[in-house]
Design a protein around this motif. Structure first.
Motif, PDB file in Angstrom:
ATOM      1  N   LEU A 150     -17.893   7.936  35.163  1.00 29.22           N
ATOM      2  CA  LEU A 150     -18.425   7.833  33.809  1.00 29.22           C
ATOM      3  C   LEU A 150     -19.937   7.717  33.866  1.00 29.22           C
ATOM      4  CD1 LEU A 150     -15.672   5.474  32.501  1.00 29.22           C
ATOM      5  CD2 LEU A 150     -16.278   7.634  31.411  1.00 29.22           C
ATOM      6  N   ALA A 151     -20.615   8.753  33.391  1.00 30.16           N
ATOM      7  CA  ALA A 151     -22.071   8.777  33.397  1.00 30.16           C
ATOM      8  C   ALA A 151     -22.612   8.970  31.993  1.00 30.16           C
ATOM      9  CB  ALA A 151     -22.568   9.895  34.324  1.00 30.16           C
ATOM     10  N   VAL A 152     -21.908   8.402  31.008  1.00 27.41           N
ATOM     11  CA  VAL A 152     -22.350   8.510  29.616  1.00 27.41           C
ATOM     12  C   VAL A 152     -23.176   7.290  29.259  1.00 27.41           C
ATOM     13  CG1 VAL A 152     -20.320   9.859  29.012  1.00 27.41           C
ATOM     14  CG2 VAL A 152     -20.285   7.387  28.689  1.00 27.41           C
ATOM     15  N   LYS A 153     -23.908   7.384  28.169  1.00 26.01           N
ATOM     16  CA  LYS A 153     -24.732   6.259  27.724  1.00 26.01           C
ATOM     17  C   LYS A 153     -23.828   5.118  27.276  1.00 26.01           C
ATOM     18  CE  LYS A 153     -28.638   9.140  26.264  1.00 26.01           C
ATOM     19  NZ  LYS A 153     -29.481   8.718  27.389  1.00 26.01           N
ATOM     20  N   PRO A 154     -24.221   3.880  27.558  1.00 23.55           N
ATOM     21  CA  PRO A 154     -23.381   2.733  27.171  1.00 23.55           C
ATOM     22  C   PRO A 154     -23.079   2.695  25.675  1.00 23.55           C
ATOM     23  CG  PRO A 154     -25.174   2.030  28.616  1.00 23.55           C
ATOM     24  CD  PRO A 154     -25.433   3.467  28.281  1.00 23.55           C
ATOM     25  N   GLN A 155     -24.026   3.200  24.865  1.00 20.90           N
ATOM     26  CA  GLN A 155     -23.853   3.139  23.418  1.00 20.90           C
ATOM     27  C   GLN A 155     -22.686   3.979  22.916  1.00 20.90           C
ATOM     28  OE1 GLN A 155     -26.590   3.692  25.119  1.00 20.90           O
ATOM     29  NE2 GLN A 155     -28.396   2.651  24.279  1.00 20.90           N
ATOM     30  N   ILE A 156     -22.280   4.990  23.669  1.00 21.11           N
ATOM     31  CA  ILE A 156     -21.175   5.839  23.211  1.00 21.11           C
ATOM     32  C   ILE A 156     -19.914   5.644  24.048  1.00 21.11           C
ATOM     33  CG2 ILE A 156     -22.778   7.574  22.330  1.00 21.11           C
ATOM     34  CD1 ILE A 156     -21.992   9.341  24.738  1.00 21.11           C
ATOM     35  N   MET A 157     -19.941   4.664  24.949  1.00 24.05           N
ATOM     36  CA  MET A 157     -18.791   4.452  25.823  1.00 24.05           C
ATOM     37  C   MET A 157     -17.516   4.178  25.023  1.00 24.05           C
ATOM     38  SD  MET A 157     -18.011   4.438  29.090  1.00 24.05           S
ATOM     39  CE  MET A 157     -19.480   4.032  30.026  1.00 24.05           C
ATOM     40  N   GLY A 158     -17.644   3.373  23.977  1.00 29.02           N
ATOM     41  CA  GLY A 158     -16.485   3.047  23.162  1.00 29.02           C
ATOM     42  C   GLY A 158     -15.847   4.252  22.509  1.00 29.02           C
ATOM     43  N   ASP A 159     -16.639   5.280  22.226  1.00 26.51           N
ATOM     44  CA  ASP A 159     -16.104   6.505  21.624  1.00 26.51           C
ATOM     45  C   ASP A 159     -15.481   7.426  22.667  1.00 26.51           C
ATOM     46  OD1 ASP A 159     -17.060   5.720  19.087  1.00 26.51           O
ATOM     47  OD2 ASP A 159     -19.032   6.588  19.510  1.00 26.51           O
ATOM     48  N   VAL A 160     -15.964   7.326  23.914  1.00 26.06           N
ATOM     49  CA  VAL A 160     -15.529   8.241  24.963  1.00 26.06           C
ATOM     50  C   VAL A 160     -14.216   7.791  25.607  1.00 26.06           C
ATOM     51  CG1 VAL A 160     -16.121   9.128  27.259  1.00 26.06           C
ATOM     52  CG2 VAL A 160     -17.852   9.069  25.450  1.00 26.06           C
ATOM     53  N   LEU A 161     -14.061   6.499  25.845  1.00 26.38           N
ATOM     54  CA  LEU A 161     -12.934   6.009  26.632  1.00 26.38           C
ATOM     55  C   LEU A 161     -11.553   6.355  26.060  1.00 26.38           C
ATOM     56  CD1 LEU A 161     -14.216   2.515  27.856  1.00 26.38           C
ATOM     57  CD2 LEU A 161     -14.267   4.727  29.028  1.00 26.38           C
ATOM     58  N   PRO A 162     -11.311   6.223  24.748  1.00 25.93           N
ATOM     59  CA  PRO A 162      -9.967   6.543  24.250  1.00 25.93           C
ATOM     60  C   PRO A 162      -9.536   7.975  24.564  1.00 25.93           C
ATOM     61  CG  PRO A 162     -11.184   5.321  22.596  1.00 25.93           C
ATOM     62  CD  PRO A 162     -12.169   5.679  23.670  1.00 25.93           C
ATOM     63  N   GLY A 163     -10.449   8.914  24.506  1.00 27.64           N
ATOM     64  CA  GLY A 163     -10.115  10.299  24.792  1.00 27.64           C
ATOM     65  C   GLY A 163      -9.806  10.575  26.243  1.00 27.64           C
ATOM     66  N   LEU A 164     -10.205   9.661  27.131  1.00 26.95           N
ATOM     67  CA  LEU A 164      -9.958   9.844  28.560  1.00 26.95           C
ATOM     68  C   LEU A 164      -8.637   9.229  29.015  1.00 26.95           C
ATOM     69  CD1 LEU A 164     -13.500   9.038  30.000  1.00 26.95           C
ATOM     70  CD2 LEU A 164     -12.468  11.293  29.738  1.00 26.95           C
ATOM     71  N   LYS A 165      -8.049   8.392  28.180  1.00 31.85           N
ATOM     72  CA  LYS A 165      -6.860   7.671  28.609  1.00 31.85           C
ATOM     73  C   LYS A 165      -5.747   8.582  29.122  1.00 31.85           C
ATOM     74  CE  LYS A 165      -3.918   3.775  27.368  1.00 31.85           C
ATOM     75  NZ  LYS A 165      -3.617   2.731  26.368  1.00 31.85           N
ATOM     76  N   PRO A 166      -5.462   9.726  28.494  1.00 33.44           N
ATOM     77  CA  PRO A 166      -4.400  10.594  29.026  1.00 33.44           C
ATOM     78  C   PRO A 166      -4.691  11.130  30.429  1.00 33.44           C
ATOM     79  CG  PRO A 166      -4.916  11.176  26.750  1.00 33.44           C
ATOM     80  CD  PRO A 166      -5.988  10.230  27.214  1.00 33.44           C
ATOM     81  N   ALA A 167      -5.968  11.156  30.820  1.00 39.46           N
ATOM     82  CA  ALA A 167      -6.333  11.707  32.134  1.00 39.46           C
ATOM     83  C   ALA A 167      -6.365  10.652  33.218  1.00 39.46           C
ATOM     84  CB  ALA A 167      -7.700  12.386  32.043  1.00 39.46           C
ATOM     85  N   VAL A 168      -6.131   9.381  32.865  1.00 42.62           N
ATOM     86  CA  VAL A 168      -6.208   8.286  33.827  1.00 42.62           C
ATOM     87  C   VAL A 168      -4.798   7.832  34.199  1.00 42.62           C
ATOM     88  CG1 VAL A 168      -7.004   5.924  34.223  1.00 42.62           C
ATOM     89  CG2 VAL A 168      -8.459   7.545  32.983  1.00 42.62           C
ATOM     90  N   ALA A 169      -4.450   8.001  35.473  1.00 39.76           N
ATOM     91  CA  ALA A 169      -3.142   7.565  35.979  1.00 39.76           C
ATOM     92  C   ALA A 169      -3.269   6.176  36.601  1.00 39.76           C
ATOM     93  CB  ALA A 169      -2.631   8.563  37.014  1.00 39.76           C
ATOM     94  N   ASP A 170      -2.138   5.622  37.020  1.00 42.07           N
ATOM     95  CA  ASP A 170      -2.149   4.278  37.617  1.00 42.07           C
ATOM     96  C   ASP A 170      -2.998   4.215  38.882  1.00 42.07           C
ATOM     97  OD1 ASP A 170      -0.505   3.397  35.613  1.00 42.07           O
ATOM     98  OD2 ASP A 170       1.339   3.502  36.812  1.00 42.07           O
ATOM     99  N   ASP A 171      -3.104   5.343  39.615  1.00 46.47           N
ATOM    100  CA  ASP A 171      -3.848   5.350  40.869  1.00 46.47           C
ATOM    101  C   ASP A 171      -5.220   6.007  40.746  1.00 46.47           C
ATOM    102  OD1 ASP A 171      -2.932   7.914  40.444  1.00 46.47           O
ATOM    103  OD2 ASP A 171      -2.292   8.241  42.514  1.00 46.47           O
ATOM    104  N   THR A 172      -5.669   6.254  39.517  1.00 46.24           N
ATOM    105  CA  THR A 172      -7.003   6.825  39.306  1.00 46.24           C
ATOM    106  C   THR A 172      -8.069   5.764  39.560  1.00 46.24           C
ATOM    107  OG1 THR A 172      -6.189   8.394  37.630  1.00 46.24           O
ATOM    108  CG2 THR A 172      -8.539   7.907  37.610  1.00 46.24           C
ATOM    109  N   LEU A 173      -9.144   6.170  40.218  1.00 53.92           N
ATOM    110  CA  LEU A 173     -10.297   5.293  40.385  1.00 53.92           C
ATOM    111  C   LEU A 173     -11.306   5.608  39.292  1.00 53.92           C
ATOM    112  CD1 LEU A 173     -12.146   3.287  41.906  1.00 53.92           C
ATOM    113  CD2 LEU A 173     -12.897   5.221  43.321  1.00 53.92           C
ATOM    114  N   VAL A 174     -11.717   4.584  38.551  1.00 51.59           N
ATOM    115  CA  VAL A 174     -12.755   4.738  37.534  1.00 51.59           C
ATOM    116  C   VAL A 174     -14.060   4.192  38.111  1.00 51.59           C
ATOM    117  CG1 VAL A 174     -13.547   4.027  35.248  1.00 51.59           C
ATOM    118  CG2 VAL A 174     -11.143   4.613  35.607  1.00 51.59           C
ATOM    119  N   LEU A 175     -15.062   5.052  38.160  1.00 52.87           N
ATOM    120  CA  LEU A 175     -16.374   4.688  38.688  1.00 52.87           C
ATOM    121  C   LEU A 175     -17.393   4.847  37.573  1.00 52.87           C
ATOM    122  CD1 LEU A 175     -18.378   4.087  41.030  1.00 52.87           C
ATOM    123  CD2 LEU A 175     -18.310   6.528  41.578  1.00 52.87           C
TER     124      LEU A 175
END
Length: 273
Positions: free
Chosen positions: A72-97
């Motif tokens: 995740l290299a987005v601005k902190p101010q828009i993080m809240g808008d970005v994260l919900p859309g990524l949830k389908p792409a994140v599995a139990d073994d995904t690493l979030v950096l």
């Protein structure tokens, strides 16, 4: 860890820092087919960079894709808008950096559940391969994930691992914001030269070359900054006269202390702590 088109390494938000990382990874031989850049409005320069390497890019993560790792290299101010859309792409073994300042681990755990998260704080010299990145892993991060993150971020400079998340705010204040302090030093040195009587353009060239050259000398030397300073300071000489001002009780150190504290305080405010 290994990535593939089916379990890609997804880079979400790829501005100048993201572009620098991608350039470093390509130089290190990372498989372009394993990368996916997600950015709804990439710059023309970024698109050209991605296309030249054959790196896939899209305005959002394609449906059905489960990322092996998400950067995740987005601005902190828009993080809240970005994260919900990524949830389908994140599995139990995904690493979030995350390389976003002021966004704590708990934000990603709230968005994605009990997953592996690493917070990272790089700095802008990464754009020339001379950055330094501090990383903090949560308890879910495996040894393999830690090694992968360290290897990927070492492509843009040195890597340091932290023992507590609270240290991230201090790292932000020292190395994250630090390049701006150095640029200001060059500005002030040039302006002092101009005020003393040098032509402005000459003063600027002298200051910029001095700051960048001193930085390279420090990088290549085994000596500490204190020793290097002493090496160029003759007793009762011109340098000693200048340092008597900069090292006075109300000189550079208390100003730097206050600057670092202000930056750290603001980082804590952004994190809501």
């Amino acid at each position: 860890m290994s990535f593939s088109a089916e379990r890609p390494f997804a880079v979400v938000g790829a501005g100048k820092m993201g572009g620098a990382m991608i350039a470093g990874w390509m130089a290190r031989g990372v498989d372009a087919a394993s990368l996916l850049v997600v950015d709804p409005a990439p710059s023309a320069a970024l698109v050209a960079q991605l296309d030249s390497h054959g790196i896939a890019h899209a305005p959002k993560v394609p449906e059905g894709v489960k990322a092996g790792m998400v950067l995740l290299a987005v601005k902190p101010q828009i993080m809240g808008d970005v994260l919900p859309g990524l949830k389908p792409a994140v599995a139990d073994d995904t690493l979030v950096l995350s390389v976003a300042a002021g966004t704590p681990v708990r934000t990603f755990e709230a968005a994605f559940g009990d997953i592996a998260v690493i917070r990272a704080m790089p700095n802008t010299p990464a754009m020339v391969g001379r950055g330094i990145t501090a990383l903090y892993p949560n308890a879910r991060v495996t040894a393999a994930q830690r090694e992968t993150a360290g290897q990927l971020l070492s492509a843009i400079g040195a890597v340091e691992w932290l023992t507590s998340e609270e240290q991230i705010d201090l790292v932000t204040a020292v190395s994250g914001s630090g390049p701006a302090y150095v640029f200001l030093l060059a500005e002030c040195l040039a302006e002092a030269g101009r005020r003393a009587g040098l032509p402005a353009d000459l003063a600027a060239r002298l200051a910029e070359a001095t700051v960048s050259g001193a930085g390279e000398l420090m990088h290549q030397s085994d000596d500490s900054p204190a020793i290097l300073r002493q090496n160029v300071t003759s007793p009762n000489g011109t340098t000693a006269a200048a340092l008597s001002v900069l090292m006075a009780e109300n000189g550079l150190q208390p100003l730097m202390d206050a600057a670092v504290e202000a930056a750290a305080r603001r980082a804590r405010e952004l994190a809501g702590s």
